[in-house]
Design a protein around this motif. Structure first.
Motif, short mmCIF file in Angstrom:
data_model
loop_
_atom_site.label_atom_id
_atom_site.label_comp_id
_atom_site.label_asym_id
_atom_site.label_seq_id
_atom_site.Cartn_x
_atom_site.Cartn_y
_atom_site.Cartn_z
N ALA A 1 -40.99 -47.83 87.65
CA ALA A 1 -40.32 -47.98 89.03
C ALA A 1 -38.76 -48.38 88.72
O ALA A 1 -37.99 -48.05 89.38
CB ALA A 1 -40.91 -49.13 89.80
N GLU A 2 -38.46 -49.00 87.57
CA GLU A 2 -37.27 -49.35 87.27
C GLU A 2 -36.27 -48.12 87.35
O GLU A 2 -35.08 -47.98 87.47
CB GLU A 2 -37.11 -50.28 86.21
CG GLU A 2 -35.75 -50.69 85.99
CD GLU A 2 -35.06 -51.88 86.95
OE1 GLU A 2 -33.68 -51.82 87.05
OE2 GLU A 2 -35.71 -52.19 87.74
N HIS A 3 -36.66 -46.96 86.65
CA HIS A 3 -36.09 -45.76 86.31
C HIS A 3 -36.49 -44.75 87.11
O HIS A 3 -35.69 -43.62 87.17
CB HIS A 3 -36.31 -45.52 84.79
CG HIS A 3 -36.26 -46.80 83.97
ND1 HIS A 3 -34.89 -47.21 83.63
CD2 HIS A 3 -37.08 -47.38 83.25
CE1 HIS A 3 -34.86 -48.31 82.83
NE2 HIS A 3 -36.21 -48.37 82.55
N ALA A 4 -37.38 -44.81 88.14
CA ALA A 4 -37.75 -43.77 88.82
C ALA A 4 -37.85 -44.16 90.40
O ALA A 4 -38.78 -44.66 90.68
CB ALA A 4 -39.15 -43.20 88.63
N PRO A 5 -36.79 -43.89 91.11
CA PRO A 5 -36.65 -44.48 92.49
C PRO A 5 -37.68 -43.57 93.46
O PRO A 5 -38.34 -44.72 94.25
CB PRO A 5 -35.29 -43.65 92.97
CG PRO A 5 -34.81 -43.53 91.94
CD PRO A 5 -35.49 -43.20 90.58
N GLU A 6 -38.32 -42.72 93.17
CA GLU A 6 -39.52 -42.20 94.02
C GLU A 6 -40.59 -43.12 93.51
O GLU A 6 -41.70 -43.43 94.63
CB GLU A 6 -39.69 -40.86 93.63
CG GLU A 6 -40.28 -40.38 92.15
CD GLU A 6 -39.22 -40.10 91.36
OE1 GLU A 6 -39.33 -39.95 90.08
OE2 GLU A 6 -38.06 -40.56 91.57
N ILE A 7 -40.84 -43.82 92.59
CA ILE A 7 -42.20 -44.39 92.24
C ILE A 7 -41.80 -45.71 93.10
O ILE A 7 -42.72 -46.45 93.58
CB ILE A 7 -42.29 -44.64 90.58
CG1 ILE A 7 -42.78 -43.49 90.00
CG2 ILE A 7 -43.21 -45.79 90.27
CD1 ILE A 7 -43.02 -43.34 88.64
N ARG A 8 -40.57 -46.22 92.78
CA ARG A 8 -40.19 -47.50 93.43
C ARG A 8 -40.53 -47.49 94.97
O ARG A 8 -41.05 -48.37 95.45
CB ARG A 8 -38.90 -48.10 93.05
CG ARG A 8 -38.63 -49.30 93.97
CD ARG A 8 -36.82 -49.57 93.60
NE ARG A 8 -36.78 -49.75 92.29
CZ ARG A 8 -36.39 -51.21 91.72
NH1 ARG A 8 -36.43 -52.11 92.55
NH2 ARG A 8 -36.09 -51.12 90.42
N ALA A 9 -39.90 -46.56 95.48
CA ALA A 9 -40.16 -46.26 97.00
C ALA A 9 -41.70 -46.14 97.31
O ALA A 9 -42.14 -46.69 98.30
CB ALA A 9 -39.46 -45.04 97.24
N ALA A 10 -42.39 -45.24 96.39
CA ALA A 10 -43.79 -45.34 96.71
C ALA A 10 -44.71 -46.60 96.87
O ALA A 10 -45.47 -46.96 97.76
CB ALA A 10 -44.73 -44.29 95.98
N LEU A 11 -44.15 -47.41 95.58
CA LEU A 11 -44.79 -48.88 95.72
C LEU A 11 -44.52 -49.61 96.52
O LEU A 11 -45.29 -50.39 97.17
CB LEU A 11 -44.38 -49.27 94.29
CG LEU A 11 -45.07 -48.42 92.99
CD1 LEU A 11 -44.61 -48.98 91.62
CD2 LEU A 11 -46.68 -48.62 93.00
#
Length: 178
Positions: free
Chosen positions: A103-113
Motif C-alpha cells: 500500500a505504501e507504493h501502490a496508491p490503488e491498493i491503499r485506496a482500496a484498503l
C-alpha cells in the motif's frame, strides 16, 4: 471466463501460493492458461494485475471475517471463530500483510484498503453493539480492527503463543475494571 478473469484468478492463486514478490508474469500465465501478452493488454503490467488480485483477495478475507463476527454477538465466541479462521485460511492472512506492505507504493491498493475500513469498522461494531452513537460504533469498530491486525500478526509469527479469544476477553475485562 475470458482472459481478463482468467488472469485475475491465476494471479490470486499465485499470490496465495508464492506471494507478491515471488510471483512472475510467467507464473501467472501458467496458472491462468492465458498468454503473456494478455497481461499487458488487460492490466497494463504484472504489478497492476497483482494489485488487482491483492485487492480482491483482501476483500474476500474481510468478508470471511465479517461473516464469522456477525454470526455471534458474544465477544469471546466471535474471537474464537475468528482465530479458527486463521488456521483455515493462513494464506489469506499472509496476503493481507503483503497488501499492507504494498500500500505504501501502490496508491490503488491503499485506496482500496482505505475504502473498506469504514465498512469493516461497521461490521465489527455491529456484532457487539446495539443502538449506540456513531462515535461509539466507530470507536468499537476501530478497536476491533486494531485487535484483529495485531492478533493476526502474532498468530502468523507464532500461533502457539498468540493470544486466544479467552486471553482477549480476560484482558478487556481487566482493563475495563481499572
Amino acid at each position: 471466463m475470458g482472459h481478463r478473469e482468467d488472469l485475475l484468478a491465476g494471479a490470486k492463486r499465485c499470490l496465495i501460493e508464492k506471494g507478491y514478490a515471488r510471483t512472475t508474469a510467467r507464473d501467472i500465465v501458467a496458472a491462468s492458461g492465458a498468454n503473456l501478452a494478455s497481461i499487458g493488454y488487460h492490466y497494463g503490467s504484472k504489478e497492476a494485475l497483482l494489485n488487482a488480485a491483492l485487492v480482491q483477495v483482501n476483500a474476500e478475507w474481510g468478508a470471511a471475517v465479517g461473516e464469522v463476527v456477525a454470526a455471534s454477538r458474544d465477544f469471546e465466541a466471535a474471537w474464537t471463530r475468528v482465530t479458527e479462521l486463521f488456521a483455515a485460511q493462513r494464506e489469506l492472512l499472509v496476503v493481507t500483510f503483503e497488501a499492507l506492505a504494498q500500500a505504501e507504493h501502490a496508491p490503488e491498493i491503499r485506496a482500496a484498503l482505505a475504502s473498506g475500513l469504514d465498512a469493516a469498522r461497521a461490521c465489527m461494531a455491529k456484532a457487539f453493539l446495539d443502538n449506540t452513537t456513531d462515535d461509539t460504533h466507530r470507536a468499537v469498530g476501530s478497536f476491533c480492527l486494531a485487535l484483529l491486525t495485531g492478533v493476526m500478526a502474532q498468530w502468523l509469527i507464532d500461533p502457539a503463543t498468540a493470544p486466544t479469544a479467552k486471553d482477549l476477553t480476560l484482558a478487556i475485562r481487566t482493563i475495563a475494571t481499572r
